[in-house]
Design an enzyme around this catalytic site. Structure first.
Site, PDB file in Angstrom:
ATOM      1  N   MET A  71      -4.559  -3.724   2.870  1.00 37.73           N
ATOM      2  CA  MET A  71      -3.213  -3.778   3.460  1.00 37.73           C
ATOM      3  C   MET A  71      -3.086  -2.747   4.572  1.00 37.73           C
ATOM      4  O   MET A  71      -3.534  -1.616   4.437  1.00 37.73           O
ATOM      5  CB  MET A  71      -2.169  -3.538   2.382  1.00 37.73           C
ATOM      6  CG  MET A  71      -2.036  -4.710   1.477  1.00 37.73           C
ATOM      7  SD  MET A  71      -0.491  -4.696   0.575  1.00 37.73           S
ATOM      8  CE  MET A  71      -0.758  -6.175  -0.392  1.00 37.73           C
TER       9      MET A  71
ATOM     10  N   GLY B 171       0.847  -1.199   0.000  1.00 33.82           N
ATOM     11  CA  GLY B 171       0.000   0.000   0.000  1.00 33.82           C
ATOM     12  C   GLY B 171       0.885   1.253   0.000  1.00 33.82           C
ATOM     13  O   GLY B 171       0.642   2.209  -0.751  1.00 33.82           O
ATOM     14  N   HIS B 172       1.932   1.254   0.834  1.00 27.39           N
ATOM     15  CA  HIS B 172       2.868   2.389   0.844  1.00 27.39           C
ATOM     16  C   HIS B 172       3.590   2.489  -0.497  1.00 27.39           C
ATOM     17  O   HIS B 172       3.832   3.580  -1.007  1.00 27.39           O
ATOM     18  CB  HIS B 172       3.915   2.213   1.956  1.00 27.39           C
ATOM     19  CG  HIS B 172       3.347   2.206   3.340  1.00 27.39           C
ATOM     20  ND1 HIS B 172       3.370   1.091   4.149  1.00 27.39           N
ATOM     21  CD2 HIS B 172       2.737   3.179   4.060  1.00 27.39           C
ATOM     22  CE1 HIS B 172       2.816   1.381   5.314  1.00 27.39           C
ATOM     23  NE2 HIS B 172       2.417   2.635   5.284  1.00 27.39           N
TER      24      HIS B 172
ATOM     25  N   GLY C  97      -3.163   7.194   1.322  1.00 25.40           N
ATOM     26  CA  GLY C  97      -3.947   6.036   0.887  1.00 25.40           C
ATOM     27  C   GLY C  97      -5.431   6.222   1.193  1.00 25.40           C
ATOM     28  O   GLY C  97      -5.795   6.752   2.252  1.00 25.40           O
ATOM     29  N   GLN C  98      -6.257   5.756   0.278  1.00 36.40           N
ATOM     30  CA  GLN C  98      -7.711   5.867   0.466  1.00 36.40           C
ATOM     31  C   GLN C  98      -8.216   5.063   1.661  1.00 36.40           C
ATOM     32  O   GLN C  98      -9.271   5.334   2.214  1.00 36.40           O
ATOM     33  CB  GLN C  98      -8.428   5.413  -0.801  1.00 36.40           C
ATOM     34  CG  GLN C  98      -9.929   5.674  -0.763  1.00 36.40           C
ATOM     35  CD  GLN C  98     -10.684   4.728  -1.642  1.00 36.40           C
ATOM     36  OE1 GLN C  98     -10.468   4.721  -2.848  1.00 36.40           O
ATOM     37  NE2 GLN C  98     -11.551   3.906  -1.053  1.00 36.40           N
TER      38      GLN C  98
END
Ligand code: PAF
Length: 282
Positions: free
Chosen positions: A182, A34-35, A145-146
């Site tokens: 994640m 995700g990062h 991140g959403q």
């Protein structure tokens, strides 16, 4: 890839790159894909990418997981080598919060519902550290991140309200192959909890599928998600909110809304959401 731990050194290094487009990815470390999607977003749009790793004490409540929050600095550094991170900024707590620190950013209404209702002071800590990091890095674009939908809303509002010269980009949630969102906190889950944690994404995605099939009644969409969520140990909230106001969405759904959930599985608190976007008719 360079690792920098002080504000002075970071400023001196970035002073040489002021003609470049600087992208910023703030993180608390224990990096995952995700990062890396945020890094990828920055790499695609910027010449320089700064990724910060700082477990921010002011966004944790007294009974939360600050002391046990997963940390793996060497592993994180290794992960940053390949995908285009220019600088890892990894300050310690004294560097970010010098002695006698007492000035905070107080977000408004956006910080009150959803997570804000269960984590008093959380978004005050997030807004404060993000504002400080923006002042230190002075990025052109910052990537979030959403999955942290409300955080994105609070940070975007802060950037507008305080005339911060930074664009806020939101990157879609990255999911495990079985669709669990994640999160660094997923590592707290044992095998049985990891299986039950899937109820969260299953519920949200079931509601999303129903929405795609034409369902526009908010209560029905929430009820579809809720049916799947009986496997979690404690559902904190499951709410459908307007993406622009964070107020409860109204029937029939005709404006983009976020179906957001927070739940405990064992002692691990997980959050996730899906964005439902009705087509605007011409
Ligand atoms: O999303 C996070 O990891 C944190 O809230 C952030 C934005 C790095 C601020 O500490």
């Amino acid at each position: 890839m360079q690792t920098i731990t002080t504000v002075a050194e970071l400023r001196a290094t970035l002073a040489k790159a002021r003609d470049k487009r600087v992208g910023f990815v703030p993180t608390m470390g224990y990096l995952h894909d995700g990062h890396m999607a945020l890094v990828e977003g920055s790499r695609a749009q910027c010449d320089v990418t700064v990724l910060s790793i700082f477990v921010n004490p002011t966004q944790f409540g007294p009974n939360e997981d600050l002391s046990t929050y997963p940390r793996a600095f060497l592993r994180d550094q290794k992960l940053c080598r390949d995908p285009g991170v220019t600088i890892v900024f990894a300050p310690d707590a004294q560097e970010v919060y010098p002695a006698q620190f007492e000035t905070f950013i107080e977000p408004g209404e956006f910080a009150k519902p959803l997570c804000g209702a269960f984590r008093p002071g959380h978004f005050r800590g997030v807004a404060t550290v993000v504002c400080k990091l923006f002042n230190i890095v002075q990025p052109d674009i910052a990537f979030f991140g959403q999955k942290d939908f409300q955080q994105c809303a609070v940070v975007r509002r802060m950037a507008i309200d305080l005339n911060l010269p930074v664009e806020i980009a939101t990157v879609p949630t990255v999911r495990e192959p079985d669709m669990l969102a994640m999160s660094s906190r997923n590592r707290y889950l044992n095998t049985e909890e990891r299986r039950r944690a899937l109820a969260i994404s299953r519920g949200l995605l079931a509601a999303e599928a129903e929405f795609r099939s034409g369902e526009r009644e908010c209560e029905k969409l929430i009820a579809i998600a809720r049916r799947h969520l009986n496997e979690v140990d404690r559902l904190q909230y499951l709410e459908l909110v307007d993406v622009d106001t964070l107020e409860p969405a109204s029937n029939p759904l005709s404006h983009p809304a976020a179906l957001c959930a927070a739940a405990y599985v064992g002692s691990t608190r997980l959050i996730d959401n899906v964005i439902l976007k009705p087509q605007v008719s011409a």
